[in-house]
Design an enzyme around this catalytic site. Sequence first.
Site, PDB file in Angstrom:
ATOM      1  N   SER A  86      40.529  43.791  29.228  1.00 46.23           N
ATOM      2  CA  SER A  86      40.802  43.359  30.598  1.00 46.23           C
ATOM      3  C   SER A  86      39.610  42.661  31.245  1.00 46.23           C
ATOM      4  O   SER A  86      38.446  42.919  30.907  1.00 46.23           O
ATOM      5  CB  SER A  86      41.187  44.571  31.461  1.00 46.23           C
ATOM      6  OG  SER A  86      42.411  45.106  31.042  1.00 46.23           O
ATOM      7  N   GLN A  87      39.919  41.782  32.178  1.00 47.77           N
ATOM      8  CA  GLN A  87      38.906  41.131  33.003  1.00 47.77           C
ATOM      9  C   GLN A  87      38.122  42.207  33.751  1.00 47.77           C
ATOM     10  O   GLN A  87      38.708  43.138  34.323  1.00 47.77           O
ATOM     11  CB  GLN A  87      39.603  40.205  33.998  1.00 47.77           C
ATOM     12  CG  GLN A  87      38.668  39.484  34.943  1.00 47.77           C
ATOM     13  CD  GLN A  87      39.442  38.658  35.975  1.00 47.77           C
ATOM     14  OE1 GLN A  87      40.669  38.615  35.946  1.00 47.77           O
ATOM     15  NE2 GLN A  87      38.734  38.011  36.872  1.00 47.77           N
TER      16      GLN A  87
END
Length: 216
Positions: free
Chosen positions: A64-65
């Site tokens: 994930s970012q």
Amino acid sequence: MEDSYKHRGMRRSLLKILRGKGITNEAVLAAIGKVPRHFFFDNALLEHAYQDKAFPIGEGQTISQPYTVAFQSEKLNVKEGCKVLEIGTGSGYQACVLLEMGANVYTIEYNKVLYERTRKFLPLMGYRPRFFQGDGSKGLPRHAPFDRIIVTAGAPSVPDSLIKQLNIGGILIIPVGDNERQKMLRITRIDEKKLKKEEFDFFSFVPLKGEEGWGR
């Protein structure tokens, strides 16, 4: 696995970006500042490790970012000793952040390949959540209830099973929408029957697989 002065400097730069995007919870920032995100990347991809973006990890999934991890972690309001269920282990990065925040983490992954990879890899980094493989859309009823539940995949609706597995006062963070984008929801269980629902920004997650998600 080396965590050098250069790597720590790259994390400090990432924290400046996250602060600039509105993340203010110091416990969240401290945790992200400690987790060596570059351990999840091949050496040739080091420059990508501390950029604020998601990155493919295979099996149609992503790490994930960092902003997304920080946002969900901040809205989850984790306290030391909180019993947290993570739906969607993926790379394990989010679980590491929660562990650094002092949570007691249970994490479940639908994809068997990712489950086996992450179950073996995180302990090498010194992180030991309780790993499970299966349909996370149905939660983990045999270990419920939980103080916090975090869903790291986009759902078509809020699974009833997850609501039922929340403690009174417990918080569920989940992105809900279609395959393109989802609105981040925070649901707090006030008592046995009453829920408080809050809506935040739109995000884009991989689909939540399972019986109470997007199916198989």
